[in-house]
Design an enzyme around this catalytic site. Structure first.
Site, PDB file in Angstrom:
ATOM      1  N   GLU A 198       0.818  -1.217   0.000  1.00  0.00           N
ATOM      2  CA  GLU A 198       0.000   0.000   0.000  1.00  0.00           C
ATOM      3  C   GLU A 198       0.849   1.263   0.000  1.00  0.00           C
ATOM      4  OE1 GLU A 198      -2.767  -3.156   0.792  1.00  0.00           O
ATOM      5  OE2 GLU A 198      -0.820  -2.688   1.705  1.00  0.00           O
ATOM      6  N   HIS A 232      -9.902  -5.768  10.636  1.00  0.00           N
ATOM      7  CA  HIS A 232     -10.508  -5.528   9.329  1.00  0.00           C
ATOM      8  C   HIS A 232     -11.907  -4.916   9.439  1.00  0.00           C
ATOM      9  CE1 HIS A 232      -7.395  -8.524   8.555  1.00  0.00           C
ATOM     10  NE2 HIS A 232      -7.416  -8.171   7.283  1.00  0.00           N
TER      11      HIS A 232
END
Length: 371
Positions: A101, A170
């Site tokens: 990322e 998450h």
């Protein structure tokens, strides 16, 4: 008979073959003759397909737009949002990246500074923390630090907030995180029209925009109006939408909890309580004027969000109402409905108790109204 049928098939599409101005003139003539016209056709479209439409239309409209992220190209996206786009636009416009990322977000921010319009997909916004320096220190602050000489027209998008059974790492909602930072615009769609219109508006915006979607909404179909089916349709950033009119209490929410608010409002209506439901659509800049106008009318306020309570979106709304003139119209303290102030558990029964449910909203409304 066969010849007559063939002739009818030939004549049937005649209206469709007329140019737009001809069709408009025909509709006007029908109206003048008193012929009632049916309402424009609306269709059912899932949030996933609405996002796909928006990406397709903007990639086609502007050659500077490109999409990058993990599995967005050959795999059609982890959630199939980019289905078919790699085959249509090729490797230069739809780019698979490594699982890094920080790396691909930095590439996207640099491309935006150089004049392109990247759409940077995070497989989940929880992973955006790996790239938060690029999002905050590079994308959000560069326009200000360059005295406006360097624009960063980029969209960061992906699923945000709780999904189902994916536990603490998450399941976070980042609306308050990114909404806290000047230099960013932050949008949070609920319906298919929200998703399509806000994504198109975000891609066309000259500022960095964080678009917080919800994984559990991707497969949900919503009615999409004929207007929203147009390639020119956008939803203005910074403008909330009143999803349901009411007179007794204002419910303010964003993303998936908007649906919960509407369900709660339907239940409460049977008990004589009329809720006004506001879909924020945009977290930053927040349309506090629409909320204030509603509070002036209903005299009660309940905020609903999936994120944690401390320094949350609801806390900001309550503070803004308290600081403004609408505070004088409140007949009772505002009430917040939020996610539980704990990391998300994995067990389903605990997860359900950590996420705002319809019953929690109903309880909050009755508390605000003292009924």
């Amino acid at each position: 008979m066969a010849a007559a049928a063939a002739a009818l098939r030939h004549l049937a599409p005649l209206g469709a073959r007329l140019p737009p101005q001809g069709r408009a003139a025909g509709r006007l003539l029908q109206q003048r003759r008193g012929i009632r016209l049916s309402a424009p056709a609306a269709i059912q479209v899932t949030v996933r397909d609405a996002l796909n439409q928006a990406l397709d239309e903007e990639l086609e409209r502007d050659e500077r737009v490109f999409l990058l992220g993990e599995e967005v190209a050959q795999y059609d996206g982890a959630y199939k949002i980019s289905r078919g786009l790699w085959k249509k636009y090729g490797d230069k416009r739809v780019i698979d990246t490594p699982i890094s990322e920080m790396g691909f977000t930095g590439i996207a921010v640099g491309a935006a500074m150089a004049g392109l319009r990247p759409v940077c997909e995070f497989m989940t916004f929880n992973f955006s923390m790996q790239a938060i320096d690029q999002v905050i220190n590079s994308a959000a602050k560069t326009c200000y630090m360059s005295a406006g000489s360097i624009a960063v027209p980029i969209v960061f998008r992906g699923p945000n907030g709780a999904s189902a059974g994916v536990a603490a790492q998450h399941s976070q909602c980042f609306a308050a995180w990114y909404g806290h930072c000047p230099g960013l615009k932050v949008v949070s769609p609920w319906s298919s029209e929200d998703a399509k219109g806000l994504l198109k508006a975000s891609i066309r915006d000259d500022n960095p925009v964080v678009m917080l979607e919800n994984e559990l909404l991707y497969g949900v179909p919503f009615e999409m109006s004929e207007q929203a089916q147009s390639k020119d349709f956008i939803v203005p950033i910074g403008k909330a939408k009143i999803e349901r009119q009411g007179t007794h209490v204002t419910l303010v929410s964003h993303s998936r909890p908007v649906g919960h608010c509407l369900e709660a409002a339907a239940v409460l209506a049977k008990e004589g309580v009329e809720c006004e439901v506001i879909n924020l659509r945009t977290i930053r800049p927040m349309d506090i004027e629409t909320v204030e106008a509603s509070v002036v009318k209903t005299n009660h306020l309940v905020t609903v969000e999936g994120g944690w309570p401390q320094f949350g979106v609801g806390a900001e709304i309550c503070a803004r109402i308290m600081e403004g003139s609408a505070f004088n119209y409140l007949d009772a303290p505002a009430v917040r409905v939020t996610g539980a102030d704990v990391p998300m558990p994995y067990a389903k029964i605990l997860e359900d108790n950590c996420i705002p449910q319809v019953k929690d909203i109903i309880f909050a409304v009755k508390k605000a109204l003292n009924v």
